[in-house]
Design a protein around this motif. Structure first.
Motif: not given
Lengths: 336, 245
Positions: B94-95, B139-142, B144-145, B150-151
């Motif tokens: 997630p991080d 692509a550059e998002a965390r 975990g968000s 999507q996960k």
């Protein structure tokens, strides 16, 4: 992620340039002395962060290696006749390397545990080393301690120690920065987030953790070596002191564990605050309340630590300022 | 469909104290198929996955992958050999950013650990997969968000980074919306058409019947039935296990 950004270079160069200039500008002994201890804790917290901050394994035993580093310095005087002055500083990399390597088998056993069990195992390690320091009298002289000859420096007495601590802190920061940007760093952060998942993706979790551990412990031992030389006498209860470790861990939490600058910032907030409170209220012991007050205040306002909380604040503001892209999945978008 | 078995499990047995989770379970996954492993809750499907991928050690039985017997299944070695899996609950880092999530999954020799975290080739491969899975804008998002669906997609994409031969999907559509289910189904079909073999644990029987062949049914840790979807659907023992009739 880019290796070096102009902003990062400027930030690092500026901060360490100012810190290097400090003892030449401020010559008051007791202030430089506070500087030495601030840098010591900043180094310890950064070294701790390299392992615990990046892997999520909370080690409470690093002080054992701080003590071993201090005793190693003492032993170089007694058995190797390294000589006084600046020479002991040159032995620090060797002490760090040796302690880092010797600690690997211990870590290999300790790392078979996780979470709270790992924290307890490492805490036990600290007490075992302390007991060894009391009882291995032929090496440590037990509770009498090891005496280190007082050096003579041409310049201000505290300044060489200050610069030595600063050098180790800079090395620790450099290693943290490099590791975070390397594949090793990615492996460690993967382990921190979900170790089982990382194993399932072929990450050699044990090897990665051992490398981080050895680096962290080596740096801690180097700092212990300088501390031993600075105080002239090394006693088991002060060299292997759980409070030193707890202080460094608190600073890392305060600044933001797992971040590059967080542990250092935590130390720069807490150590001077502690020293100020000690000199102002030491006689009444009220300084402990003042010290705790600073800590509670920051935890209430910035619970994740100073750096992550501020980073969140900045990213929230940026997010509000821009439109979020439409990223809702559709069959067409996903399957096209 | 090729008849050669890519994965074979023989006599797998796992006990947790007095509870027999899997007992003498024997089956194979033919190369190039989308094989389903189904069964009522508690029938031992996930335990079988854990045994096959080395997350649990079997009390008895053997596993062979790509013609080689795996003496002590270990997730790291199996991943490097080309067998990988997803989890029942989407497990991501997630991080880390989405790109970092994918790059962690690239097999790295030791000598490269001091190299840049995300090399140019790693990045382009990661973006390729994110594009395929419709996540490139994040692509550059965390990670975990992301939303749960999507996960799931990210986890699926991650296990493809090392170009495996066999992917074990543990309930790939559990808890995701119908749009995402269709997207995941399409992705599985496309990857299978390119030669990737799947072993899928799934409770969505409509999806299983559409997508998978053969279908293996577990009940109380033992294999109850195996065959083509239509045959399994009409098997009285399977109906009995599911409906308790």
């Amino acid at each position: 992620m880019r290796w070096i950004t102009p902003g990062g270079l400027l930030r690092g160069g500026g901060v360490f340039g100012l810190l290097a200039a400090f003892p030449f500008v401020e010559r008051t002994d007791w202030i430089v002395n506070i500087g030495v201890f601030t840098l010591m804790y900043a180094g310890l917290a950064t070294a701790w962060n390299l392992f615990s901050g990046y892997t999520g394994y909370i080690s409470l035993g690093q002080a054992a290696f701080f003590g071993i580093g201090a005793y190693a310095t003492g032993i170089t005087f007694e058995h190797i006749s390294i000589g006084s002055g600046y020479r002991p500083f040159y032995a620090l990399p060797l002490i760090g390397l040796a302690v880092g390597l010797v600690s690997v088998p211990v870590a290999w056993v300790a790392l078979r545990t996780r979470a709270m069990t790992f924290a307890i195992v490492t805490l036990m390690l600290l007490f075992i080393v302390q007991q060894l320091a009391f009882n291995l009298r032929s090496i440590t002289h037990g509770s009498q301690g090891v005496a280190v000859p007082q050096p003579t420096f041409a310049s201000n007495f505290d300044r060489p120690y200050y610069l030595a601590m600063l050098s180790v802190l800079a090395l620790a920061m450099l290693i943290c920065w490099y590791v975070r940007r390397s594949k090793l760093g990615l492996m460690l952060l993967g382990i921190r987030d979900d170790e089982e998942k990382a194993r399932g993706l072929g990450v050699r979790v044990t090897g990665a953790k051992l490398i981080a551990w050895a680096l962290s412990v080596g740096l801690t031992a180097m700092i212990g070596g300088i501390w031993g030389y600075y105080l002239f006498s090394i006693y088991p209860e002060s060299a292997v002191d759980p409070l030193v470790m707890i202080g460094a861990v608190l600073m890392a939490f305060l600044g933001g564990k797992g971040t590059l600058w967080g542990p250092m910032i935590g130390a720069f907030v807490l150590v001077p605050a502690q020293q100020w409170a000690l000199t102002s209220y030491g006689a009444t012991r009220l300084y402990l309340i003042a010290y705790a007050g600073v800590f509670v205040l920051v935890l209430l306002l910035l619970p994740r630590g100073i750096v992550p909380s501020l980073a969140d604040l900045v990213s929230r503001r940026r997010f509000r300022a821009t439109d979020r892209p439409d990223v809702r999945p559709t069959v067409e978008r996903v399957a096209s | 469909m090729s008849s050669a078995a890519l994965l074979t499990a023989e006599g797998l047995t796992k006990r947790f104290g007095g509870v027999v989770a899997v007992e003498d379970c024997t089956f194979s996954v033919p190369t190039g198929t989308i094989t389903a492993l189904v069964g009522p809750n508690g029938s031992g499907k996930t335990t079988v996955f854990n045994l096959l991928t080395g997350y649990l050690r079997a009390d008895a039985g053997t596993v062979a992958f790509a013609g080689r017997r795996i003496r002590r299944p270990d997730p790291i070695r199996l991943y490097r050999a080309g067998l990988t899996r997803t989890f029942q609950q989407a497990r991501i880092f997630p991080d880390l950013t989405l790109v970092e999530n994918l790059v962690v999954a690239i097999q790295q020799p030791w000598r490269t650990i001091v190299c840049r975290a995300i090399g140019r080739d790693d990045r382009s491969r990661a973006f390729e997969l994110l594009e395929e899975f419709g996540l490139v804008q994040l692509a550059e998002a965390r990670a975990g968000s992301l939303s749960y669906g999507q996960k799931k997609l990210l986890e699926f994409a991650t296990v493809l980074m090392a170009e495996p031969q066999l992917v074990l999907l543990d309930e790939p559509t559990a808890g995701v919306n119908p749009v995402m289910v269709a997207a995941i189904e399409t992705r599985i079909r496309e990857l299978n058409a390119r030669g990737l073999t799947f072993l899928v644990v799934e409770h969505n029987m409509n999806l299983v019947m559409r997508l998978c062949d053969p279908v293996i049914v577990l009940d109380h840790g033992t294999k109850l039935a195996e065959g083509r979807p239509a045959d399994v659907r009409n098997d009285a023992r399977v109906l009995d296990a599911y409906l308790g009739a």
